[in-house]
Design a protein around this motif. Structure first.
Motif, short mmCIF file in Angstrom:
data_model
loop_
_atom_site.label_atom_id
_atom_site.label_comp_id
_atom_site.label_asym_id
_atom_site.label_seq_id
_atom_site.Cartn_x
_atom_site.Cartn_y
_atom_site.Cartn_z
N ARG A 93 -16.03 -5.68 15.91
CA ARG A 93 -15.08 -5.91 14.83
C ARG A 93 -15.81 -6.31 13.55
NH1 ARG A 93 -12.32 -10.25 12.58
NH2 ARG A 93 -10.10 -9.91 12.05
N SER A 94 -15.37 -5.72 12.43
CA SER A 94 -15.95 -6.10 11.14
C SER A 94 -14.88 -5.99 10.06
CB SER A 94 -17.14 -5.20 10.79
OG SER A 94 -16.73 -3.85 10.66
N ILE A 95 -15.14 -6.60 8.91
CA ILE A 95 -14.21 -6.60 7.78
C ILE A 95 -14.75 -5.70 6.68
CG2 ILE A 95 -13.08 -8.01 6.02
CD1 ILE A 95 -12.06 -8.63 8.76
N GLU A 96 -13.88 -4.82 6.19
CA GLU A 96 -14.20 -3.99 5.04
C GLU A 96 -13.27 -4.36 3.90
OE1 GLU A 96 -14.08 0.16 5.77
OE2 GLU A 96 -15.91 0.19 7.00
N TRP A 97 -13.76 -4.23 2.68
CA TRP A 97 -12.95 -4.54 1.50
C TRP A 97 -12.62 -3.23 0.80
CZ3 TRP A 97 -11.08 -9.34 0.52
CH2 TRP A 97 -11.59 -10.37 1.32
N ARG A 98 -11.30 -2.99 0.63
CA ARG A 98 -10.84 -1.71 0.11
C ARG A 98 -9.81 -1.91 -0.98
NH1 ARG A 98 -9.20 0.91 5.96
NH2 ARG A 98 -11.29 0.94 6.93
N ALA A 99 -9.68 -0.88 -1.82
CA ALA A 99 -8.56 -0.86 -2.76
C ALA A 99 -7.29 -0.67 -1.94
CB ALA A 99 -8.73 0.29 -3.76
N PRO A 100 -6.32 -1.55 -2.07
CA PRO A 100 -5.15 -1.49 -1.19
C PRO A 100 -4.19 -0.37 -1.54
CG PRO A 100 -4.85 -3.19 -2.83
CD PRO A 100 -6.24 -2.66 -3.02
N THR A 101 -3.43 0.06 -0.55
CA THR A 101 -2.30 0.96 -0.77
C THR A 101 -1.04 0.10 -0.88
OG1 THR A 101 -1.85 1.19 1.60
CG2 THR A 101 -3.42 2.74 0.61
N TYR A 102 0.04 0.72 -1.33
CA TYR A 102 1.31 -0.02 -1.38
C TYR A 102 1.71 -0.48 0.02
CZ TYR A 102 6.26 -0.97 -1.74
OH TYR A 102 7.49 -1.57 -1.65
N ARG A 103 1.47 0.37 1.01
CA ARG A 103 1.82 0.04 2.39
C ARG A 103 1.11 -1.24 2.84
NH1 ARG A 103 3.77 2.99 6.76
NH2 ARG A 103 3.11 2.25 8.81
N THR A 104 -0.14 -1.41 2.43
CA THR A 104 -0.89 -2.62 2.80
C THR A 104 -0.22 -3.87 2.26
OG1 THR A 104 -2.98 -1.38 2.82
CG2 THR A 104 -3.12 -3.78 2.63
N VAL A 105 0.15 -3.83 0.98
CA VAL A 105 0.81 -4.97 0.36
C VAL A 105 2.16 -5.25 1.02
CG1 VAL A 105 1.86 -5.83 -1.78
CG2 VAL A 105 -0.35 -4.63 -1.85
N TYR A 106 2.93 -4.21 1.24
CA TYR A 106 4.27 -4.37 1.84
C TYR A 106 4.16 -4.92 3.27
CZ TYR A 106 9.12 -3.30 2.97
OH TYR A 106 10.43 -3.39 3.35
N HIS A 107 3.17 -4.46 4.01
CA HIS A 107 2.99 -4.93 5.38
C HIS A 107 2.70 -6.43 5.40
CE1 HIS A 107 1.69 -5.10 9.56
NE2 HIS A 107 0.59 -5.72 9.15
N ILE A 108 1.85 -6.89 4.49
CA ILE A 108 1.54 -8.32 4.44
C ILE A 108 2.79 -9.13 4.14
CG2 ILE A 108 0.29 -10.09 3.12
CD1 ILE A 108 -1.98 -8.06 2.78
N LEU A 109 3.60 -8.65 3.21
CA LEU A 109 4.80 -9.39 2.79
C LEU A 109 5.90 -9.40 3.85
CD1 LEU A 109 5.04 -8.16 -0.91
CD2 LEU A 109 4.32 -10.42 -0.13
N THR A 110 5.91 -8.43 4.74
CA THR A 110 7.01 -8.33 5.71
C THR A 110 6.61 -8.70 7.13
OG1 THR A 110 6.52 -5.96 6.02
CG2 THR A 110 8.20 -6.54 4.39
N ASN A 111 5.36 -9.02 7.36
CA ASN A 111 4.93 -9.36 8.71
C ASN A 111 5.14 -10.85 8.97
OD1 ASN A 111 3.59 -9.71 11.18
ND2 ASN A 111 2.04 -8.18 10.66
N PRO A 112 5.96 -11.20 9.97
CA PRO A 112 6.26 -12.61 10.23
C PRO A 112 5.06 -13.42 10.73
CG PRO A 112 7.14 -11.24 11.98
CD PRO A 112 6.67 -10.31 10.91
N VAL A 113 4.00 -12.74 11.14
CA VAL A 113 2.84 -13.46 11.66
C VAL A 113 2.28 -14.41 10.61
CG1 VAL A 113 1.09 -11.76 10.94
CG2 VAL A 113 0.68 -13.20 12.95
N TYR A 114 2.41 -14.05 9.32
CA TYR A 114 1.86 -14.89 8.26
C TYR A 114 2.67 -16.16 8.04
CZ TYR A 114 -1.03 -10.82 7.33
OH TYR A 114 -1.92 -9.78 7.46
N SER A 115 3.86 -16.23 8.62
CA SER A 115 4.66 -17.45 8.55
C SER A 115 4.41 -18.34 9.77
CB SER A 115 6.15 -17.11 8.46
OG SER A 115 6.60 -16.54 9.68
#
Length: 236
Positions: free
Chosen positions: A105-127
């Motif tokens: 497993r590794s972390i990459e840094w990318r220019a986000p898509t709209y889907r990426t932003v929307y997924h973060i905002l709607t995923n309950p795991v972050y709460s």
């Protein structure tokens, strides 16, 4: 069909199918029991890691944590998933993504898509919540085989399993609820405008002008009172 088939081989085949169905049912129930304990964890969202004892912990990389927190901070400020997306693109902000190379497993840094932003905002795991059964499930029979189809996301009150305070959070559950209401309101507003409901009221077609919130014309809005400053078609 021969007599031998009816009395031996075919019966054995039927028994095997029955046994397989029972095994599947037992496996499914065991899976649900594990989910009820909040222990059924396949993959975790970016910003978290799965421990060896099947727990969820925050990603230890501070840069990853700060990037996730930034998305929520900007949503609180801009009140729109699309505006957050436009902001990160304009500011050239990169967001983390998980990749696996040779099983590592590794972390990459990318220019986000709209889907990426929307997924973060709607995923309950972050709460800090554990959720199972977020999508409605429909069982269909196609070509003699059972097929499970997962449909659209349910309202959180209709999720199969919800365990709050399951792990460390980026936002509170109350903030997650507020965010979902705002996203839904924005989507309904956009849908109503698409159906032409904006024609209600006095002289709604008069005085359309480019939104002045951005240098380029990102949308249109009826000429408002001086205190109004929204670009509604782009709010989501």
């Amino acid at each position: 069909m021969t007599r031998a088939c009816r009395t031996t081989g075919c019966m054995k085949g039927t028994m095997s199918e029955m046994e397989l169905a029972i095994l599947r049912q037992r496996a499914g129930e065991a899976r649900k029991q594990k989910a009820r304990r909040g222990e059924l964890i396949a993959n975790v969202a970016i910003g978290y890691v799965k421990t060896d004892d099947d727990r969820i912990e925050k990603e230890p990389d501070r840069r990853v944590q700060e990037a996730i927190a930034l998305v929520f901070h900007k949503f609180t400020e801009l009140q729109s998933a699309r505006q957050v997306f436009l902001w990160v693109i304009e500011e050239r902000v990169l967001l983390p993504a998980v990749t696996y190379i040779a099983g590592k497993r590794s972390i990459e840094w990318r220019a986000p898509t709209y889907r990426t932003v929307y997924h973060i905002l709607t995923n309950p795991v972050y709460s800090g919540a554990y959720a199972f059964g977020r999508r409605s499930v429909e069982v269909k029979i196609q070509n003699g085989r059972k097929r499970t189809v997962r449909n659209r996301l349910r309202h959180w009150k209709n999720w199969g399993i919800l365990i709050k305070d399951h792990h460390e959070s980026y936002i509170s559950w109350e903030e997650f609820e507020r965010n979902q209401r705002l996203l839904a309101d924005n989507a309904n507003r956009r849908s109503n405008m698409g159906r032409g409901s904006v024609r209600r009221g006095e002289a709604l077609l008069a005085g359309l002008f480019p939104c002045a919130l951005r240098e380029e014309a990102t949308g249109f809005l009826q000429r408002p009172p001086a205190e109004a400053a929204l670009c509604l078609p782009w709010r989501q």
